[in-house]
Design a protein around this motif. Structure first.
Motif, PDB file in Angstrom:
ATOM      1  N   ASN A   1      -6.291  -4.362   7.899  1.00  0.00           N
ATOM      2  CA  ASN A   1      -5.857  -5.274   6.730  1.00  0.00           C
ATOM      3  C   ASN A   1      -4.274  -5.631   6.689  1.00  0.00           C
ATOM      4  O   ASN A   1      -3.861  -6.181   5.867  1.00  0.00           O
ATOM      5  CB  ASN A   1      -6.333  -4.915   5.454  1.00  0.00           C
ATOM      6  CG  ASN A   1      -5.651  -3.564   5.110  1.00  0.00           C
ATOM      7  OD1 ASN A   1      -4.476  -3.230   5.487  1.00  0.00           O
ATOM      8  ND2 ASN A   1      -6.015  -3.029   3.814  1.00  0.00           N
ATOM      9  N   VAL A   2      -3.733  -5.037   7.835  1.00  0.00           N
ATOM     10  CA  VAL A   2      -2.266  -5.186   7.827  1.00  0.00           C
ATOM     11  C   VAL A   2      -1.820  -6.424   7.730  1.00  0.00           C
ATOM     12  O   VAL A   2      -0.728  -6.522   7.167  1.00  0.00           O
ATOM     13  CB  VAL A   2      -1.568  -4.452   9.102  1.00  0.00           C
ATOM     14  CG1 VAL A   2      -2.151  -5.147  10.516  1.00  0.00           C
ATOM     15  CG2 VAL A   2      -0.223  -4.342   9.010  1.00  0.00           C
ATOM     16  N   ASP A   3      -2.255  -7.561   8.427  1.00  0.00           N
ATOM     17  CA  ASP A   3      -1.979  -9.043   8.251  1.00  0.00           C
ATOM     18  C   ASP A   3      -2.006  -9.452   6.793  1.00  0.00           C
ATOM     19  O   ASP A   3      -1.220 -10.121   6.323  1.00  0.00           O
ATOM     20  CB  ASP A   3      -2.711 -10.007   9.403  1.00  0.00           C
ATOM     21  CG  ASP A   3      -2.278  -9.566  10.530  1.00  0.00           C
ATOM     22  OD1 ASP A   3      -1.180  -9.217  10.858  1.00  0.00           O
ATOM     23  OD2 ASP A   3      -3.135  -9.828  11.607  1.00  0.00           O
ATOM     24  N   GLU A   4      -3.141  -9.302   6.353  1.00  0.00           N
ATOM     25  CA  GLU A   4      -3.280  -9.801   4.705  1.00  0.00           C
ATOM     26  C   GLU A   4      -2.421  -9.102   3.872  1.00  0.00           C
ATOM     27  O   GLU A   4      -1.697  -9.864   2.799  1.00  0.00           O
ATOM     28  CB  GLU A   4      -4.554  -9.558   4.280  1.00  0.00           C
ATOM     29  CG  GLU A   4      -5.219  -8.210   4.389  1.00  0.00           C
ATOM     30  CD  GLU A   4      -6.686  -8.370   4.021  1.00  0.00           C
ATOM     31  OE1 GLU A   4      -7.251  -8.187   2.867  1.00  0.00           O
ATOM     32  OE2 GLU A   4      -7.730  -8.405   4.877  1.00  0.00           O
ATOM     33  N   MET A   5      -1.995  -7.732   3.923  1.00  0.00           N
ATOM     34  CA  MET A   5      -1.273  -7.065   3.088  1.00  0.00           C
ATOM     35  C   MET A   5       0.360  -7.558   3.201  1.00  0.00           C
ATOM     36  O   MET A   5       1.036  -7.026   2.301  1.00  0.00           O
ATOM     37  CB  MET A   5      -1.277  -5.654   3.515  1.00  0.00           C
ATOM     38  CG  MET A   5      -2.770  -5.061   3.379  1.00  0.00           C
ATOM     39  SD  MET A   5      -2.994  -4.858   1.431  1.00  0.00           S
ATOM     40  CE  MET A   5      -2.457  -3.152   1.048  1.00  0.00           C
ATOM     41  N   LYS A   6       0.699  -8.288   4.185  1.00  0.00           N
ATOM     42  CA  LYS A   6       2.055  -8.964   4.266  1.00  0.00           C
ATOM     43  C   LYS A   6       2.312 -10.030   3.086  1.00  0.00           C
ATOM     44  O   LYS A   6       3.310  -9.942   2.919  1.00  0.00           O
ATOM     45  CB  LYS A   6       2.013  -9.742   5.445  1.00  0.00           C
ATOM     46  CG  LYS A   6       2.269  -8.672   6.820  1.00  0.00           C
ATOM     47  CD  LYS A   6       2.363  -9.596   8.089  1.00  0.00           C
ATOM     48  CE  LYS A   6       2.377  -8.608   9.208  1.00  0.00           C
ATOM     49  NZ  LYS A   6       2.546  -9.456  10.704  1.00  0.00           N
ATOM     50  N   SER A   7       1.418 -10.262   2.439  1.00  0.00           N
ATOM     51  CA  SER A   7       1.443 -11.156   1.240  1.00  0.00           C
ATOM     52  C   SER A   7       1.177 -10.313   0.214  1.00  0.00           C
ATOM     53  O   SER A   7       1.361 -10.811  -1.103  1.00  0.00           O
ATOM     54  CB  SER A   7       0.204 -12.478   1.296  1.00  0.00           C
ATOM     55  OG  SER A   7      -0.960 -11.864   1.378  1.00  0.00           O
ATOM     56  N   SER A   8       1.228  -9.056   0.138  1.00  0.00           N
ATOM     57  CA  SER A   8       1.349  -8.105  -1.084  1.00  0.00           C
ATOM     58  C   SER A   8       2.340  -8.599  -2.243  1.00  0.00           C
ATOM     59  O   SER A   8       3.406  -8.547  -1.483  1.00  0.00           O
ATOM     60  CB  SER A   8       0.904  -6.768  -0.702  1.00  0.00           C
ATOM     61  OG  SER A   8       1.084  -5.925  -1.793  1.00  0.00           O
ATOM     62  N   ALA A   9       2.075  -8.407  -3.591  1.00  0.00           N
ATOM     63  CA  ALA A   9       3.102  -8.664  -4.397  1.00  0.00           C
ATOM     64  C   ALA A   9       3.951  -7.160  -4.563  1.00  0.00           C
ATOM     65  O   ALA A   9       4.862  -7.140  -5.272  1.00  0.00           O
ATOM     66  CB  ALA A   9       2.578  -8.944  -5.623  1.00  0.00           C
ATOM     67  N   ASN A  10       3.228  -5.950  -3.973  1.00  0.00           N
ATOM     68  CA  ASN A  10       4.075  -4.744  -4.211  1.00  0.00           C
ATOM     69  C   ASN A  10       5.015  -4.880  -3.202  1.00  0.00           C
ATOM     70  O   ASN A  10       5.014  -5.034  -1.857  1.00  0.00           O
ATOM     71  CB  ASN A  10       2.951  -3.645  -3.726  1.00  0.00           C
ATOM     72  CG  ASN A  10       3.427  -2.529  -3.974  1.00  0.00           C
ATOM     73  OD1 ASN A  10       4.700  -2.166  -3.925  1.00  0.00           O
ATOM     74  ND2 ASN A  10       2.700  -1.399  -4.020  1.00  0.00           N
ATOM     75  N   PRO A  11       6.401  -4.678  -3.708  1.00  0.00           N
ATOM     76  CA  PRO A  11       7.545  -4.593  -3.094  1.00  0.00           C
ATOM     77  C   PRO A  11       7.453  -3.622  -2.107  1.00  0.00           C
ATOM     78  O   PRO A  11       8.202  -3.589  -0.827  1.00  0.00           O
ATOM     79  CB  PRO A  11       8.759  -4.661  -4.034  1.00  0.00           C
ATOM     80  CG  PRO A  11       8.047  -4.188  -5.271  1.00  0.00           C
ATOM     81  CD  PRO A  11       6.824  -4.481  -5.212  1.00  0.00           C
TER      82      PRO A  11
END
Length: 337
Positions: free
Chosen positions: A258-268
């Motif tokens: 899931n690393v690619d989709e996690m790039k858009s995470s709101a978690n700083p």
């Protein structure tokens, strides 16, 4: 003439200084391959398969470093080393990094010109015996002969512990782990001693693994970690933070899938981990994508542990002390900021 000689000597000094200043990172990137010294044959940690492909827990750590500095986890040359020659190989520059089941100690840090870049596996020294001998605890080893690998902390730990417990024994030393296991299987000693993880891995490779048992008692703390040469702070930080990135990725739920989709995470925290925010690439002299490359190509700490030595492997070693700090373990990554 004197002027020419002085100029030549000055140029030589500059050239020598320039060569001396070449960093390990520059060397690795120039060669296009990371040279990793590792265990000769420890199942689950470092072992080549029938096709010569290296697999295991510490092997994957080296692949993570290769992904970090070269962008490709497969660009690693593995050099099998015995405990006796592993530090010499690092000191001499034969290898770029040592990922061995080596214990972090004060004397090694202070006298060998090396540095341990963290702990990727918390272990302890134990003993393996034959079931038929009905040995239930270490105290039952009084007067026993014990097979050990020479040049390791194993020998010193036994000497210290047995002297403190007033237990007598005979040490039977061998140059490498494979020889120790063979001697134990042949009955040349009553027990063999090593890190608990090594004992469990060795038992799995025996012709009759069910004939032996690893005692539950441990006599030492054995923090195992990657090792680099002293004097190259940048490389030390890369080796150290590659490990921390693996641990942090597991903590924040970032996986190879899931690393690619996690790039858009709101978690700083995740943004800084993956180089979307902050300057983690610039800070280490690497690409902004180096952390994402590591996780995508190798996985996070939990993924590596489970497939190599944990629940998805034949060894099925429990996480225990190697679980995350928020799950009762000791694995802990400093803040990424």
């Amino acid at each position: 003439m004197k002027t020419i000689i002085k100029a030549f000597l000055g140029l030589s000094t500059v050239l020598c200084a320039t060569a001396a200043q070449a960093t390990t990172l520059e060397k690795v990137q120039k060669n296009g391959v990371l040279t990793c010294g590792t265990n000769a044959a420890t199942a689950g940690f470092s072992l080549p398969d029938n096709d010569g492909k290296w697999t295991g827990f510490v092997v994957d750590y080296c692949r993570a470093v290769a992904a970090a500095v070269l962008g490709d986890a497969q660009k690693v040359k593995f050099i099998p080393l015995t405990p006796k020659d592993r530090f010499t190989a690092l000191q001499s520059g034969e290898i770029d990094i040592l990922a061995h089941n080596a214990t972090w100690t004060s004397s090694r840090d202070s006298t060998l010109g090396i540095l341990f870049a963290g702990t990727y596996f918390y272990d302890g020294q134990g003993f393996m015996v034959r079931k038929s001998d009905n040995i239930a605890a270490i105290k039952d080893l009084n007067g026993a002969s014990i097979c050990v690998t020479q040049g390791t902390t194993t020998e010193l730990n036994i000497a210290d512990y047995f002297r403190g417990q007033n237990i007598t024994y005979t040490s039977v030393g061998f140059a490498d782990e494979e020889s120790v296991v063979k001697a134990f299987e042949e009955g040349r000693c009553d027990a063999m001693s090593a890190d608990s993880s090594t004992l469990n891995a060795s038992r799995m490779r025996m012709a009759k693994p069910d004939d032996s048992v690893v005692l539950p008692d441990l006599i030492s703390k054995e923090p195992l970690g990657p090792v680099v040469r002293q004097g190259d702070d940048q490389w030390f930080n890369i080796a150290k933070w590659t490990l921390y990135i693996l641990v942090a990725a597991e903590e924040f739920g970032v996986t190879s899938q899931n690393v690619d989709e996690m790039k858009s995470s709101a978690n700083p925290n995740i943004g800084r981990l993956l180089g979307v925010e902050g300057s983690i690439g610039k800070d280490f002299g690497l690409k902004d994508t180096w952390t994402a490359d590591v996780i995508k190509q190798v996985g996070n700490y939990g993924e590596i542990f489970d497939r190599s030595i944990g629940k998805d492997s034949p060894l099925k070693i429990s996480r225990g002390a190697n679980d995350l700090w928020n799950k009762g373990g000791l694995q802990y990554a400093p803040p990424i900021r």
